[in-house]
Design a protein around this motif. Sequence first.
Motif, short mmCIF file in Angstrom:
data_model
loop_
_atom_site.label_atom_id
_atom_site.label_comp_id
_atom_site.label_asym_id
_atom_site.label_seq_id
_atom_site.Cartn_x
_atom_site.Cartn_y
_atom_site.Cartn_z
N VAL A 1 -76.16 44.95 -102.41
CA VAL A 1 -77.63 44.49 -102.05
C VAL A 1 -78.00 43.22 -102.79
O VAL A 1 -77.69 43.21 -103.83
N GLU A 2 -78.84 42.85 -102.13
CA GLU A 2 -79.54 41.46 -102.69
C GLU A 2 -80.98 41.72 -103.18
O GLU A 2 -81.77 42.61 -102.46
N GLY A 3 -81.54 41.34 -104.21
CA GLY A 3 -82.57 41.66 -104.90
C GLY A 3 -82.99 40.51 -105.92
O GLY A 3 -82.28 39.37 -106.13
N ILE A 4 -84.05 40.74 -106.51
CA ILE A 4 -84.62 39.86 -107.51
C ILE A 4 -84.85 40.65 -108.98
O ILE A 4 -85.67 41.80 -108.86
N ALA A 5 -84.46 40.37 -109.85
CA ALA A 5 -84.55 40.89 -111.34
C ALA A 5 -85.78 40.31 -111.86
O ALA A 5 -85.82 38.98 -111.93
N ASN A 6 -86.59 41.11 -112.62
CA ASN A 6 -87.74 40.36 -113.43
C ASN A 6 -87.88 41.47 -114.69
O ASN A 6 -87.68 42.95 -114.34
N TRP A 7 -88.65 40.88 -115.51
CA TRP A 7 -88.86 41.85 -116.74
C TRP A 7 -90.07 42.58 -116.58
O TRP A 7 -91.11 41.80 -116.12
N GLU A 8 -90.26 43.55 -117.01
CA GLU A 8 -91.51 44.46 -116.85
C GLU A 8 -91.49 45.12 -118.38
O GLU A 8 -90.94 46.07 -118.42
N GLY A 9 -92.10 44.53 -119.35
CA GLY A 9 -91.76 44.74 -120.82
C GLY A 9 -90.66 44.70 -121.04
O GLY A 9 -90.02 43.72 -120.90
N ASP A 10 -89.96 45.52 -121.70
CA ASP A 10 -88.49 45.71 -122.19
C ASP A 10 -87.69 46.14 -121.29
O ASP A 10 -86.54 46.27 -121.39
N ARG A 11 -87.97 46.41 -120.05
CA ARG A 11 -87.20 46.83 -118.77
C ARG A 11 -87.03 45.81 -117.88
O ARG A 11 -87.93 44.97 -117.51
N LEU A 12 -85.65 45.58 -117.47
CA LEU A 12 -85.25 44.70 -116.27
C LEU A 12 -85.03 45.42 -115.31
O LEU A 12 -84.33 46.26 -115.08
N ILE A 13 -86.12 45.15 -114.27
CA ILE A 13 -85.84 45.77 -112.94
C ILE A 13 -85.66 44.82 -111.92
O ILE A 13 -86.44 43.85 -111.47
N THR A 14 -84.61 45.39 -110.94
CA THR A 14 -84.33 44.70 -109.82
C THR A 14 -84.66 45.51 -108.85
O THR A 14 -84.26 46.46 -108.43
N LYS A 15 -85.44 44.65 -107.69
CA LYS A 15 -85.95 45.25 -106.54
C LYS A 15 -85.18 44.83 -105.46
O LYS A 15 -85.18 43.38 -105.41
N THR A 16 -84.46 45.48 -104.47
CA THR A 16 -83.97 45.00 -103.51
C THR A 16 -84.75 44.74 -102.10
O THR A 16 -85.57 45.51 -101.90
N GLU A 17 -83.99 44.00 -101.29
CA GLU A 17 -84.59 43.96 -99.75
C GLU A 17 -84.44 45.21 -99.15
O GLU A 17 -85.32 45.47 -98.14
N LYS A 18 -83.66 45.95 -99.58
CA LYS A 18 -83.75 47.43 -98.76
C LYS A 18 -84.47 48.66 -99.51
O LYS A 18 -84.55 49.63 -99.06
N GLY A 19 -85.36 48.00 -100.32
CA GLY A 19 -86.27 48.88 -100.97
C GLY A 19 -85.70 49.78 -102.20
O GLY A 19 -86.38 50.88 -102.71
N SER A 20 -84.41 49.42 -102.41
CA SER A 20 -83.93 50.17 -103.53
C SER A 20 -84.50 49.55 -104.98
O SER A 20 -84.91 48.37 -105.02
N GLU A 21 -84.00 50.18 -106.02
CA GLU A 21 -84.50 49.78 -107.37
C GLU A 21 -83.38 50.04 -108.53
O GLU A 21 -82.86 51.06 -108.47
N LEU A 22 -83.19 49.24 -109.26
CA LEU A 22 -82.12 49.31 -110.38
C LEU A 22 -83.08 48.79 -111.51
O LEU A 22 -83.40 47.76 -111.69
N VAL A 23 -82.91 49.80 -112.64
CA VAL A 23 -83.86 49.55 -114.05
C VAL A 23 -82.83 49.70 -115.00
O VAL A 23 -82.10 50.68 -115.13
N ARG A 24 -82.70 48.72 -115.91
CA ARG A 24 -82.11 48.60 -117.03
C ARG A 24 -83.05 48.66 -118.28
O ARG A 24 -84.10 47.84 -118.24
N GLU A 25 -82.72 49.59 -119.24
CA GLU A 25 -83.57 49.60 -120.28
C GLU A 25 -82.86 50.21 -121.74
O GLU A 25 -81.81 51.05 -121.36
N ILE A 26 -83.31 50.22 -122.68
CA ILE A 26 -82.86 50.57 -123.71
C ILE A 26 -83.79 51.96 -124.14
O ILE A 26 -85.03 51.81 -124.35
N VAL A 27 -83.17 53.10 -124.24
CA VAL A 27 -84.03 54.41 -124.68
C VAL A 27 -83.37 55.14 -125.63
O VAL A 27 -82.12 55.53 -125.60
#
Length: 127
Positions: free
Chosen positions: A79-105
């Motif tokens: 799926v295509e999307g755009i990744a942006n930083w939200e604090g220390d989380r890298l969040i990719t929101k896709t054109e289909k409404g899904s979301e992928l979040v990368r973070e260190i916990v």
Amino acid sequence: MPCDFSGKWTLDRTEGGAEFASKLGIPADKVNNIPKSAALEVTQDGNNLNSKIITQAGHREHKVVVGQPCKENILGTEVEGIANWEGDRLITKTEKGSELVREIVNGELVISMTVQGVTAKRVFKKC
């Protein structure tokens, strides 16, 4: 400065995978074929991330430039999307409404995938 995901990681556990796959309509027999182990190597230079994922099913490389269109792979579906930083989380929101979040916990790399209101997490430990 945003979080640095660089390093070698190994899959420790998956949470919510069966329900997630079911919601995506993946047949039960295919769910059993989802890799249970994975090695992940991330190199990061500021807003440029390169991930190499190796599983028993093969390997793939994934590149993300923050703020630019990118392709994400969610259980074999690209799926295509755009990744942006939200604090220390890298969040990719896709054109289909899904979301992928990368973070260190707690020292672990957590990659959360949300589709149709259902979330699965893959948790990696640093090697």
